[in-house]
Enzyme design. Structure first.
Site, mmCIF file in Angstrom:
data_model
loop_
_atom_site.group_PDB
_atom_site.id
_atom_site.type_symbol
_atom_site.label_atom_id
_atom_site.label_comp_id
_atom_site.label_asym_id
_atom_site.label_seq_id
_atom_site.Cartn_x
_atom_site.Cartn_y
_atom_site.Cartn_z
ATOM 1 N N ASP A 61 1.282 10.654 3.245
ATOM 2 C CA ASP A 61 1.846 11.527 4.279
ATOM 3 C C ASP A 61 0.765 12.481 4.769
ATOM 4 O OD1 ASP A 61 3.851 12.281 5.913
ATOM 5 O OD2 ASP A 61 4.917 13.512 4.464
ATOM 6 N N GLU A 66 0.849 -1.180 0.000
ATOM 7 C CA GLU A 66 0.000 0.000 0.000
ATOM 8 C C GLU A 66 0.891 1.239 0.000
ATOM 9 O OE1 GLU A 66 -2.373 -0.350 3.523
ATOM 10 O OE2 GLU A 66 -2.723 -2.484 3.185
ATOM 11 N N CYS A 80 27.047 14.322 29.883
ATOM 12 C CA CYS A 80 27.334 15.241 30.989
ATOM 13 C C CYS A 80 26.856 14.546 32.257
ATOM 14 C CB CYS A 80 26.597 16.564 30.806
ATOM 15 S SG CYS A 80 26.673 17.628 32.272
ATOM 16 N N LYS A 113 10.805 3.218 2.704
ATOM 17 C CA LYS A 113 10.827 4.640 2.368
ATOM 18 C C LYS A 113 11.488 4.869 1.004
ATOM 19 C CE LYS A 113 8.923 6.273 6.109
ATOM 20 N NZ LYS A 113 9.452 7.400 6.847
ATOM 21 N N CYS A 152 26.705 23.594 31.555
ATOM 22 C CA CYS A 152 27.167 23.720 32.949
ATOM 23 C C CYS A 152 28.689 23.599 33.077
ATOM 24 C CB CYS A 152 26.478 22.674 33.831
ATOM 25 S SG CYS A 152 26.938 20.970 33.442
ATOM 26 N N TYR A 212 -6.872 2.340 5.597
ATOM 27 C CA TYR A 212 -5.991 1.222 5.246
ATOM 28 C C TYR A 212 -5.992 0.042 6.214
ATOM 29 C CZ TYR A 212 -3.002 3.990 8.393
ATOM 30 O OH TYR A 212 -2.507 4.717 9.451
ATOM 31 N N CYS A 242 22.680 20.405 35.868
ATOM 32 C CA CYS A 242 22.747 20.873 34.480
ATOM 33 C C CYS A 242 21.342 21.281 34.036
ATOM 34 C CB CYS A 242 23.289 19.753 33.595
ATOM 35 S SG CYS A 242 23.528 20.217 31.876
ATOM 36 N N CYS A 264 30.572 20.278 29.006
ATOM 37 C CA CYS A 264 29.144 20.521 28.765
ATOM 38 C C CYS A 264 28.928 21.988 28.393
ATOM 39 C CB CYS A 264 28.338 20.173 30.012
ATOM 40 S SG CYS A 264 26.574 20.554 29.844
ATOM 41 N N LYS A 308 2.250 4.714 1.174
ATOM 42 C CA LYS A 308 2.307 5.354 2.491
ATOM 43 C C LYS A 308 2.020 6.845 2.315
ATOM 44 C CE LYS A 308 5.185 5.671 6.625
ATOM 45 N NZ LYS A 308 5.054 7.125 6.803
#
Length: 690
Positions: free
Chosen positions: A114, A110, A421, A309, A406, A222, A427, A403, A112
């Site tokens: 969007d 089928e 971190c 895809k 922080c 579907y 943080c 980081c 796909k």
């Protein structure tokens, strides 16, 4: 009764005209004739309200105002799909399927589309509710808006219609309608819509249903979901849905083998640009519903379906800067800040660089010309660098050592791709991220508080962790910007209501690294309480508050023993076990959990959840195959409730094969060869009863 008959006749005629025009694309009357009959019906209904019917075609014009969309729990979860990008993925998928199910496997291919995923509910052949996908477990009730979409039948036609069922699909905006809407906005000097998908999705949440009615939305269906459906295959289900009046795309095809799937993919990869709708791939489903049931689901997706895809659109642009984002677990993600470029209808300014290894592998540098595409046409990513365009002054990228939020030195454990971190309680992005995770739908589902409010509360110094939420009062919150009395009261009430959330979701809400919904549920049902989960081998195993006060986290022996204890639980690996032990032996986390317990959150399974739970099947691996009196889903739940593990394939580690009608010969042969004990449904029920 003459008026009633006249109303019913007009409704039947208008339904048929709607079906011919919006589903079959074949109008049998002019717009003038249709509008004349519709006005006649509306006049009769207005003067005779005793004959009101929610499935009347007159209600499609909208007019209902919805200020707050009610959250609805899905009766049947709306899973996402696993993605495939090449032929090898599909072959591996088919190989896995053939190990589990017997007989030939046919596939339904089928397109796909969007759009915005939707679940339509029907009872007695009438449309009763529409719910968005949401997080898969629950979504928003958008019935009033969906009722205005002309291709959604309000009253079904034909035979063998189940008394109650759901049908899943996509709300889409055809290209023609999208372009027409943008032409009108351009004339009015308004900002243009970016793409059909986002416009369709946004339409479902408009407060005025009459505005939705004015938009040329369509609903493509579907998948039928429900008990005792009158067919045995996915393809037959599509044909049945089409006969009942649903708009089921004609492009679906029944094929055999991966070669048939790839032929379909190639054909539509070339033709998709001629379609009236936006599409980004193909969905492949196993045709037999019996085989679908046998394969079942993972935590996130059906094993019997795969999304393939189409190749993503790729463009070139300049990488202007590399910055670093901090996630709620402390994971550092490098981000490419790009010279804006358009891909698949959206403007892309940023792309994930994933981790240090990815940057080193592609030798990505600032000022490089990079090739960008949308992974699965959703998430932008850099796939290559144009080395011929690299400036002479270019220098290799040096990955961050501290980081960005922080300034704590970053850590990277052996075998892990990302830097972290470690300053999880100091943080700012981690503090906010953990609280936002805690209040999210799948976790504590706290109404009245969103990410912006969390940011305000943290920045004002009013909360520093999720336990602080339970100390807040309406008076504390009122000084916040844009916070009214009612909003403050709703927030406090939402926090109070979260105390009813079951233990497994509380455990998930804590945000322990690698502990998702499925793992949290498994741990909750294995230990039954937070006390038992947190009890170290050297600690008293009784349920007491002492378990929350202190632990000898310097005891390497105790930690190692606890890790092994966790690894012994089916599907809990070493990485998860180590993360759980690090969390429960950290004094700061133990203190926060103790506060949550003091505030009255559920720290153990309820009596209802524990009812019927045993360890009769502890450490037993069980395969279920065939057709049974009870549903396969209920059978699997019974196995898990009694401590067993449901496995999809037979191996030397299988303890029992529960054998039903129509069981495949290959499974039987393998079970006999390996000496696996086979029991009937009745014998299994007797086993757990005793």
């Amino acid at each position: 009764m003459e008026i009633k008959k006249q109303i019913e006749t007009l409704r039947a005629e208008l339904r048929q005209y709607n079906y011919e025009y919006y589903v079959q694309d074949n109008a049998s009357v002019s717009d003038f004739e249709f509008d004349k009959k519709l006005e006649q019906l509306k006049a009769l209904e207005a003067s005779h309200p005793e004959f009101a019917d929610l499935s009347s075609p007159s209600l499609r014009v909208g007019g209902e105002i919805t200020k707050n969309f009610k959250t609805v729990k899905h009766i049947n979860r709306m899973y996402s799909l696993d993605n495939s990008y090449d032929e090898n993925d599909l072959k591996d998928w088919e190989t896995r399927n053939r190990k589990i199910v017997d007989g030939d496997i046919q596939y339904v291919c089928e397109l796909k589309y969007d759009g915005a995923s939707i679940s339509l509910h029907y009872e007695q052949g009438k449309f009763v509710q529409a719910v968005t996908r949401g997080d898969g477990s629950q979504g928003d009730d958008v019935t009033a808006n969906v009722r205005t979409i002309k291709s959604v039948p309000l009253q079904l036609q034909g035979d063998n219609i189940p008394e109650k069922f759901e049908i899943r699909g996509e709300i889409v905006l055809p290209w023609d309608g999208f372009h027409k809407m943008n032409e009108e906005r351009e004339e009015q000097g308004l900002e243009l819509y970016r793409n059909p998908r986002n416009t369709a999705s946004g339409s479902l949440k408009l407060q005025d249903s009459s505005v939705v009615a004015s938009r040329p939305l369509e609903c493509l269906l579907y998948q039928l979901v429900g008990d005792n459906l009158p067919f045995e295959t996915q393809y037959a289900g599509l044909e049945a849905a089409r006969s009942w009046g649903f708009k089921v795309p004609q492009e679906s095809e029944l094929v055999s083998g991966v070669d048939g799937v790839l032929d379909y993919v190639q054909k539509w990869d070339e033709r998709r640009k001629d379609l009236p709708y936006e599409t980004d791939g193909v969905v492949i489903k196993i045709n037999s519903l019996r085989q679908q049931e046998e394969l079942g689901f993972t935590a996130k997706a059906p094993r019997w379906a795969m999304a393939y895809k189409f190749s993503a659109e790729q463009v070139s642009t300049i990488l202007e800067e590399i910055t670093y984002q901090v996630g709620r677990t402390g994971a550092i993600t490098p981000v490419a800040n790009l010279q804006p470029v358009e891909i698949s209808g959206t403007t892309v300014k940023r792309a994930s660089l994933h981790n240090a290894d990815q940057i080193e592998r592609l030798d990505i540098r600032v000022n490089d010309t990079v090739h960008v595409e949308k992974g699965g046409e959703i998430i932008p990513k850099i796939v290559a660098v144009d080395l011929l365009q690299r400036p002479d002054y270019s220098e290799p990228t040096t990955y961050a050592t501290h980081c960005p939020e922080c300034n704590t030195a970053l850590e990277r454990k052996a075998g892990e791709a990302q830097h972290f971190c470690p300053n999880d309680i100091g943080c700012p992005p981690q503090i906010k991220g953990r609280i936002q995770h805690f209040i999210s739908r799948k976790a504590m589902d706290i109404d009245g508080i969103g990410s912006e409010t969390v940011d305000q509360l943290v920045e004002a110094g009013m909360i520093n962790n999720y336990a602080d939420l339970y100390d807040l009062t309406a008076d504390d919150i009122l000084p916040l910007e844009r916070m009214a009395q009612k909003s403050a009261e709703n927030l406090v009430q939402g926090v109070e209501a979260s105390k009813q959330v079951e233990f497994e979701r509380v455990l998930f809400a804590l945000g322990i690294r690698y502990v998702g919904e499925t793992v949290a549920k498994k741990l909750a049902h294995h230990y039954n309480s937070m006390d038992k989960l947190m009890a170290m081998p050297a600690s008293d195993d009784s349920e007491s508050d002492d378990l929350f006060s202190s632990v000898d986290d310097g005891s390497a022996f105790a930690k190692a023993e606890k890790i092994q204890e966790l690894i012994a639980i089916p599907e809990i690996g070493e990485r998860i076990a180590e993360s759980v032990v690090d969390f429960i032996t950290d004094e700061k986390h133990r203190e926060i959990i103790g506060r949550l317990k003091h505030h009255g959150l559920n720290m153990k399974l309820s009596e209802k959840q524990l009812e019927g739970q045993t360890d009769i099947l502890a450490s037993k691996s069980i395969v279920v195959s065939g057709v049974f009196e009870m549903s396969r889903t209920d059978l699997k739940k019974l196995i898990e409730k009694n401590g067993g593990k449901v496995s999809s394939s037979i191996s030397s580690k299988t303890d029992y094969l529960i054998r039903g009608e129509k069981m495949g010969p290959s499974k039987l042969e393998k079970a006999e060869k390996l000496g696996v004990e086979m029991i009937s449904e009745a014998e299994f029920l007797e086993l757990i009863a005793n």
